[in-house]
Write a protein that holds these residues in place. Structure first.
Motif, PDB file in Angstrom:
ATOM      1  N   VAL A  49       0.871  -1.168   0.000  1.00 55.24           N
ATOM      2  CA  VAL A  49       0.000   0.000   0.000  1.00 55.24           C
ATOM      3  C   VAL A  49       0.910   1.220   0.000  1.00 55.24           C
ATOM      4  CG1 VAL A  49      -1.835   1.259   1.171  1.00 55.24           C
ATOM      5  CG2 VAL A  49      -1.753  -1.247   1.306  1.00 55.24           C
ATOM      6  N   VAL A  50       0.911   1.959  -1.088  1.00 55.63           N
ATOM      7  CA  VAL A  50       1.819   3.093  -1.236  1.00 55.63           C
ATOM      8  C   VAL A  50       1.040   4.381  -0.992  1.00 55.63           C
ATOM      9  CG1 VAL A  50       3.448   4.286  -2.746  1.00 55.63           C
ATOM     10  CG2 VAL A  50       3.177   1.804  -2.917  1.00 55.63           C
ATOM     11  N   VAL A  51       1.524   5.171  -0.035  1.00 58.48           N
ATOM     12  CA  VAL A  51       0.911   6.455   0.280  1.00 58.48           C
ATOM     13  C   VAL A  51       1.589   7.507  -0.582  1.00 58.48           C
ATOM     14  CG1 VAL A  51       0.348   8.119   2.084  1.00 58.48           C
ATOM     15  CG2 VAL A  51       0.501   5.667   2.636  1.00 58.48           C
ATOM     16  N   VAL A  52       0.854   8.075  -1.533  1.00 58.49           N
ATOM     17  CA  VAL A  52       1.425   9.044  -2.470  1.00 58.49           C
ATOM     18  C   VAL A  52       0.873  10.432  -2.178  1.00 58.49           C
ATOM     19  CG1 VAL A  52       1.786   7.329  -4.283  1.00 58.49           C
ATOM     20  CG2 VAL A  52      -0.359   8.610  -4.213  1.00 58.49           C
ATOM     21  N   GLY A  53       1.580  11.436  -2.684  1.00 53.42           N
ATOM     22  CA  GLY A  53       1.162  12.824  -2.514  1.00 53.42           C
ATOM     23  C   GLY A  53       1.737  13.656  -3.635  1.00 53.42           C
ATOM     24  N   TYR A  54       2.868  14.314  -3.359  1.00 56.43           N
ATOM     25  CA  TYR A  54       3.521  15.151  -4.362  1.00 56.43           C
ATOM     26  C   TYR A  54       3.864  14.337  -5.605  1.00 56.43           C
ATOM     27  CZ  TYR A  54       7.329  17.862  -6.522  1.00 56.43           C
ATOM     28  OH  TYR A  54       8.134  18.528  -7.407  1.00 56.43           O
ATOM     29  N   ARG A  55       3.320  14.744  -6.744  1.00 47.74           N
ATOM     30  CA  ARG A  55       3.540  14.072  -8.033  1.00 47.74           C
ATOM     31  C   ARG A  55       3.279  12.569  -7.916  1.00 47.74           C
ATOM     32  NH1 ARG A  55       6.256  17.721 -11.746  1.00 47.74           N
ATOM     33  NH2 ARG A  55       6.405  15.925 -13.120  1.00 47.74           N
ATOM     34  N   GLY A  56       2.199  12.253  -7.226  1.00 46.29           N
ATOM     35  CA  GLY A  56       1.856  10.848  -7.032  1.00 46.29           C
ATOM     36  C   GLY A  56       1.614  10.095  -8.317  1.00 46.29           C
ATOM     37  N   GLU A  57       1.158  10.820  -9.334  1.00 41.00           N
ATOM     38  CA  GLU A  57       0.918  10.159 -10.626  1.00 41.00           C
ATOM     39  C   GLU A  57       2.210   9.608 -11.217  1.00 41.00           C
ATOM     40  OE1 GLU A  57       1.752  14.513 -11.357  1.00 41.00           O
ATOM     41  OE2 GLU A  57       0.516  13.345  -9.970  1.00 41.00           O
ATOM     42  N   ASP A  58       3.346  10.242 -10.900  1.00 45.03           N
ATOM     43  CA  ASP A  58       4.631   9.737 -11.387  1.00 45.03           C
ATOM     44  C   ASP A  58       4.972   8.397 -10.724  1.00 45.03           C
ATOM     45  OD1 ASP A  58       4.799  12.063 -12.833  1.00 45.03           O
ATOM     46  OD2 ASP A  58       6.250  13.030 -11.512  1.00 45.03           O
ATOM     47  N   VAL A  59       4.663   8.297  -9.430  1.00 45.72           N
ATOM     48  CA  VAL A  59       4.911   7.041  -8.714  1.00 45.72           C
ATOM     49  C   VAL A  59       4.049   5.928  -9.281  1.00 45.72           C
ATOM     50  CG1 VAL A  59       4.783   5.890  -6.475  1.00 45.72           C
ATOM     51  CG2 VAL A  59       5.589   8.261  -6.616  1.00 45.72           C
ATOM     52  N   ILE A  60       2.774   6.225  -9.501  1.00 48.76           N
ATOM     53  CA  ILE A  60       1.843   5.214 -10.025  1.00 48.76           C
ATOM     54  C   ILE A  60       2.255   4.766 -11.421  1.00 48.76           C
ATOM     55  CG2 ILE A  60      -0.551   4.805 -10.704  1.00 48.76           C
ATOM     56  CD1 ILE A  60      -1.340   6.808  -8.468  1.00 48.76           C
ATOM     57  N   GLU A  61       2.657   5.733 -12.238  1.00 42.91           N
ATOM     58  CA  GLU A  61       3.083   5.388 -13.604  1.00 42.91           C
ATOM     59  C   GLU A  61       4.323   4.500 -13.584  1.00 42.91           C
ATOM     60  OE1 GLU A  61       4.541   7.584 -17.757  1.00 42.91           O
ATOM     61  OE2 GLU A  61       3.880   8.781 -16.042  1.00 42.91           O
ATOM     62  N   ARG A  62       5.247   4.775 -12.666  1.00 41.26           N
ATOM     63  CA  ARG A  62       6.477   3.989 -12.606  1.00 41.26           C
ATOM     64  C   ARG A  62       6.216   2.570 -12.105  1.00 41.26           C
ATOM     65  NH1 ARG A  62      12.073   3.386 -13.893  1.00 41.26           N
ATOM     66  NH2 ARG A  62      12.634   1.560 -12.654  1.00 41.26           N
ATOM     67  N   LEU A  63       5.415   2.424 -11.051  1.00 43.25           N
ATOM     68  CA  LEU A  63       5.268   1.126 -10.399  1.00 43.25           C
ATOM     69  C   LEU A  63       4.147   0.273 -10.981  1.00 43.25           C
ATOM     70  CD1 LEU A  63       5.732   2.166  -6.669  1.00 43.25           C
ATOM     71  CD2 LEU A  63       7.436   1.161  -8.190  1.00 43.25           C
ATOM     72  N   GLY A  64       3.075   0.914 -11.419  1.00 51.00           N
ATOM     73  CA  GLY A  64       1.964   0.148 -11.977  1.00 51.00           C
ATOM     74  C   GLY A  64       1.164  -0.589 -10.915  1.00 51.00           C
ATOM     75  N   GLU A  65       0.610  -1.719 -11.282  1.00 51.45           N
ATOM     76  CA  GLU A  65      -0.318  -2.445 -10.417  1.00 51.45           C
ATOM     77  C   GLU A  65       0.357  -3.508  -9.551  1.00 51.45           C
ATOM     78  OE1 GLU A  65      -3.302  -4.048 -12.953  1.00 51.45           O
ATOM     79  OE2 GLU A  65      -4.180  -2.090 -13.443  1.00 51.45           O
ATOM     80  N   SER A  66       1.614  -3.822  -9.833  1.00 50.97           N
ATOM     81  CA  SER A  66       2.287  -4.844  -9.031  1.00 50.97           C
ATOM     82  C   SER A  66       3.793  -4.644  -9.119  1.00 50.97           C
ATOM     83  CB  SER A  66       1.929  -6.253  -9.504  1.00 50.97           C
ATOM     84  OG  SER A  66       2.412  -6.477 -10.815  1.00 50.97           O
ATOM     85  N   TYR A  67       4.492  -5.246  -8.136  1.00 51.89           N
ATOM     86  CA  TYR A  67       5.951  -5.239  -8.130  1.00 51.89           C
ATOM     87  C   TYR A  67       6.415  -6.641  -7.784  1.00 51.89           C
ATOM     88  CZ  TYR A  67      10.794  -4.035  -7.127  1.00 51.89           C
ATOM     89  OH  TYR A  67      12.159  -3.983  -7.150  1.00 51.89           O
ATOM     90  N   ARG A  68       7.156  -7.239  -8.698  1.00 53.39           N
ATOM     91  CA  ARG A  68       7.632  -8.617  -8.529  1.00 53.39           C
ATOM     92  C   ARG A  68       6.475  -9.531  -8.101  1.00 53.39           C
ATOM     93  NH1 ARG A  68      13.016  -8.324  -4.961  1.00 53.39           N
ATOM     94  NH2 ARG A  68      12.548 -10.562  -4.861  1.00 53.39           N
ATOM     95  N   ASP A  69       5.372  -9.405  -8.844  1.00 55.86           N
ATOM     96  CA  ASP A  69       4.169 -10.230  -8.654  1.00 55.86           C
ATOM     97  C   ASP A  69       3.431  -9.953  -7.357  1.00 55.86           C
ATOM     98  OD1 ASP A  69       4.615 -11.565 -11.107  1.00 55.86           O
ATOM     99  OD2 ASP A  69       5.965 -12.988 -10.135  1.00 55.86           O
ATOM    100  N   THR A  70       3.784  -8.912  -6.644  1.00 58.13           N
ATOM    101  CA  THR A  70       3.057  -8.519  -5.437  1.00 58.13           C
ATOM    102  C   THR A  70       2.176  -7.319  -5.775  1.00 58.13           C
ATOM    103  OG1 THR A  70       4.881  -9.258  -4.030  1.00 58.13           O
ATOM    104  CG2 THR A  70       3.287  -7.749  -3.050  1.00 58.13           C
ATOM    105  N   PRO A  71       0.871  -7.409  -5.553  1.00 60.16           N
ATOM    106  CA  PRO A  71      -0.034  -6.312  -5.950  1.00 60.16           C
ATOM    107  C   PRO A  71       0.229  -5.037  -5.167  1.00 60.16           C
ATOM    108  CG  PRO A  71      -1.207  -7.978  -4.675  1.00 60.16           C
ATOM    109  CD  PRO A  71       0.145  -8.544  -4.958  1.00 60.16           C
TER     110      PRO A  71
END
Length: 400
Positions: A49-71
């Motif tokens: 669960v990633v808590v985003v704020g400043y330029r959060g859309e950049d974080v979401i675009e970079r990481l997407g829906e999962s990381y190493r098969d972990t949602p």
């Protein structure tokens, strides 16, 4: 178990590097800090669960829906007001025990594993030589937390609060009762005091591994050094026969190393980057995607972001160059004071001793220098700024 990762802050102490990106996406060893944090805890969590704020859309675009098969789920902290407030944002998602890590703090996998293995609420501590600059934990005979004292003049122990925790969901009820501190923020350490005063046990996990809070530009260099110490040689890109690669050198697919180049690892050359001809790259250096180091250039112990260009006849040492920086021919970076004292740098208007004997410059995105520019040790140049040919830059340069 959930892994709650706090990644909402802008990181003003990192400016100008955070003018156009959130701090957790700053690169070290060729990957964002946030991904290194994920690597440390991916084996013990079922969902991030990633808590985003400043330029959060950049974080979401970079990481997407999962990381190493972990949602991955995302929650937003619109008006940052302290660590407890940030953790509170995960409440709609989290319904079982969870660990909390900051998106800009490097730790070993042992730490989240130990937090996950502890029972109930838990706090991570580490021994330090001078605890007076930290939150210091007092520990009872049963190994549980008795109190946390912030920056005490007479520390009760040498155990500093690492800033990593594990909580049961009931912690959200105590966050509701947490009042703003003198700083105007909701502090998670105040929440811990409420738990203790209500008779709840908080385990203390003692940790003596890697711990680096990457809050200022020279600490990004330190993170790069620590992470590159673990890399192994992996050459997949195009390397000319006349090039010489020594030690732990990574040349990714799509990267090019031309004739006459000498690279001494640990060095990472990312996809699309070009080195040479006749360049010298050494000492814990990362050349980002599509970066360019050209003829007669020496780069030492530095980070070049994506598309940064040092085309010819220049020296860059112990420095961070933002995205799309372009140094004119003959640009030289000083990275050592004549009096041998450690280099100082201005952070949020205050001069700070970096503790580093060698430190060059920090250039924001799209900085351009003319030919034969000299940049003094510890100088920062704001994103988008231009420097005229032949200038000797002894003070920070403002921009935009």
């Amino acid at each position: 178990m959930y892994g709650v990762v706090l990644a909402a802050g802008q990181g003003t102490r990192m400016q100008p590097l955070t003018d156009r990106r959130p701090k957790p996406l700053l690169p070290a060893a060729g990957r964002p800090l946030l991904e290194h944090v994920f690597d440390a805890c991916v084996d013990v969590v079922d969902e991030f669960v990633v808590v985003v704020g400043y330029r959060g859309e950049d974080v979401i675009e970079r990481l997407g829906e999962s990381y190493r098969d972990t949602p991955i789920s995302y929650v937003e902290q619109r008006d940052p007001a302290g660590t407890a407030h940030a953790i509170e944002q995960a409440r709609p998602v989290v319904d079982e025990r969870f660990v909390v890590l900051n998106g800009d703090v490097l730790v070993d996998p042992d730490l989240p594993a130990a937090l996950a293995a502890a029972e109930g609420h838990a706090i991570a501590t580490t021994p330090v030589s001078d605890p007076r600059s930290y939150g210091v934990a007092s520990v009872g005979d049963d190994g549980s937390l008795e109190a946390i004292v912030e920056k005490p003049s007479d520390p009760p122990t040498n155990l500093a609060n690492v800033g990593c925790y594990a909580f049961d969901p009931e912690v959200f009820e105590y966050i509701d009762d947490t009042e703003r501190s003198e700083r105007g923020e909701y502090e998670i350490t105040d929440t811990l005091e409420l738990l203790l005063s209500d008779g709840r046990d908080v385990s203390v996990v003692e940790y003596d591994g890697r711990w680096l809070d990457v809050g200022r530009p020279w600490e990004l260099l330190r993170a790069n050094e620590l992470l590159l110490a673990d890399v192994e040689r992996d050459v997949r890109g195009t390397v000319a026969e006349g090039a010489r690669l020594e030690g732990a050198v990574v040349v990714e697919d799509g990267a090019t190393v031309r004739d006459g180049v000498h690279i001494e690892g640990p060095v990472v050359v990312k996809a699309g980057a070009e080195v040479g001809p006749n360049a010298y790259v050494r000492g814990a250096t990362t050349l980002g995607p599509d970066a360019r180091v050209g003829h007669g250039v020496e780069v030492k112990n530095s980070i070049l972001f994506a598309e940064a260009t040092v085309p010819h006849l220049s020296y860059v040492g112990d420095s961070v160059l933002g995205r799309d920086v372009n140094l004119g021919a003959g640009t030289k970076v000083a990275n050592l004071r004549h009096d041998d004292a450690s280099v100082r740098m201005t952070v949020k208007g205050e001069r700070v001793d970096t503790g580093r004997r060698k430190l060059g410059v920090v250039l924001g995105d799209a900085v351009k220098t003319g030919i034969n520019v000299s940049l003094n040790a510890g100088v920062k140049v704001a994103s988008g700024a231009g420097i005229e040919p032949g200038e000797v830059v002894l003070r920070d340069v403002e921009g935009e």
